[in-house]
Design an enzyme around this catalytic site. Structure first.
Site, PDB file in Angstrom:
ATOM      1  N   SER A  21       0.770  -1.202   0.003  1.00 52.32           N
ATOM      2  CA  SER A  21      -0.051  -0.056   0.078  1.00 52.32           C
ATOM      3  C   SER A  21       0.848   1.040  -0.139  1.00 52.32           C
ATOM      4  O   SER A  21       1.919   1.151  -0.209  1.00 52.32           O
ATOM      5  CB  SER A  21      -0.966  -0.242   1.306  1.00 52.32           C
ATOM      6  OG  SER A  21      -1.853   0.861   1.101  1.00 52.32           O
ATOM      7  N   ASN A  22       0.224   2.296   0.418  1.00 56.26           N
ATOM      8  CA  ASN A  22       1.149   3.808   0.460  1.00 56.26           C
ATOM      9  C   ASN A  22       0.565   4.369   1.730  1.00 56.26           C
ATOM     10  O   ASN A  22      -0.404   4.180   2.209  1.00 56.26           O
ATOM     11  CB  ASN A  22       0.769   4.315  -1.009  1.00 56.26           C
ATOM     12  CG  ASN A  22      -0.536   4.722  -1.255  1.00 56.26           C
ATOM     13  OD1 ASN A  22      -1.184   5.323  -0.486  1.00 56.26           O
ATOM     14  ND2 ASN A  22      -0.867   3.832  -2.315  1.00 56.26           N
TER      15      ASN A  22
END
Ligand code: C5P
Length: 208
Positions: A21-22
């Site tokens: 993810s980020n």
């Protein structure tokens, strides 16, 4: 007026306990959704996982992966007048998603990735007269040249350019510093300020 907004990160699962993810918090997209509701628009917010409270008055659809986000966005796209893609979509996902938790001793130390769809690019291809399509460009260098290129390549009407190399703005922060660029080559710089106040100013320009 019908407004469709995406926000937050996507999660690309490796197995039931691990994902890629980020750091996107969703704050900018949620602020835009609230600003749109305040202007009396019919708002649908397609949100990746965030810790934020759903904006009152908006329909909220929660998704996790880029492909789920793409499905939700494309289902509602045709009816929308204003579409803002502020989500930080993961560009890649693991090629396979294991059903069982992988044992750390047995895990391969390399991850095979495949590209996710570029949701905004696809929406740009489907855009009809009367629809306004807005993207974001989060960059750590060459902010404006990259933003101008994305505006053109993704067939956008507007792009919000923000620098994510500083700690006091962008990802996670309540504050941001942005420029707003139009396909007619208007470029506006905004002072460093709260995302809530930026969202209202962006809406003032997109829907005068
Ligand atoms: O090309 P880049 O990822 O920098 O473009 C950013 C813009 O494209 C953002 O508006 C983002 O929401 C959108 N995007 C997308 N699908 C992707 C990657 C980015 O819709 N797979």
């Amino acid at each position: 007026m019908n407004c469709l907004i995406s926000a937050g990160p996507t999660r690309e699962w490796i197995d039931p306990v691990r994902f890629l993810s980020n750091p996107s918090s969703g704050k900018m997209g949620y602020a835009l959704a609230r600003a749109a509701v305040d202007r009396g628009m019919q708002v649908t917010l397609v949100s990746g996982p965030t810790a934020l409270k759903a904006p009152a008055g908006a329909e909220v659809l929660f998704v996790e992966t880029a492909r789920e986000m793409q499905e939700a966005m494309s289902q509602r796209f045709a009816k929308a007048d204003l579409i803002i893609m502020s989500a930080a979509v993961s560009d890649h996902r693991p090629e396979t998603r294991s059903k069982q938790k992988q044992k750390k001793e047995q895990m391969r130390m390399t991850l095979d990735l495949v590209a996710n769809p570029d949701i905004l690019m696809e929406l740009g291809k489907q855009k009809k007269n009367g629809q306004t399509l807005v993207g974001f460009a989060a960059e750590t260098e060459n902010l404006l040249p990259n933003a101008r290129r994305k505006l053109r390549e993704k067939n956008l009407d507007w792009i919000v350019a923000n620098d994510v190399s500083e700690k006091d703005r962008g990802f996670q922060s309540d504050f941001n510093k942005i420029s707003l660029l139009s396909k007619e080559q208007n470029e506006m710089d905004f002072e460093y300020q709260e995302k809530n106040s930026l969202a209202r100013k962006i809406m003032d320009i997109l829907c005068p």
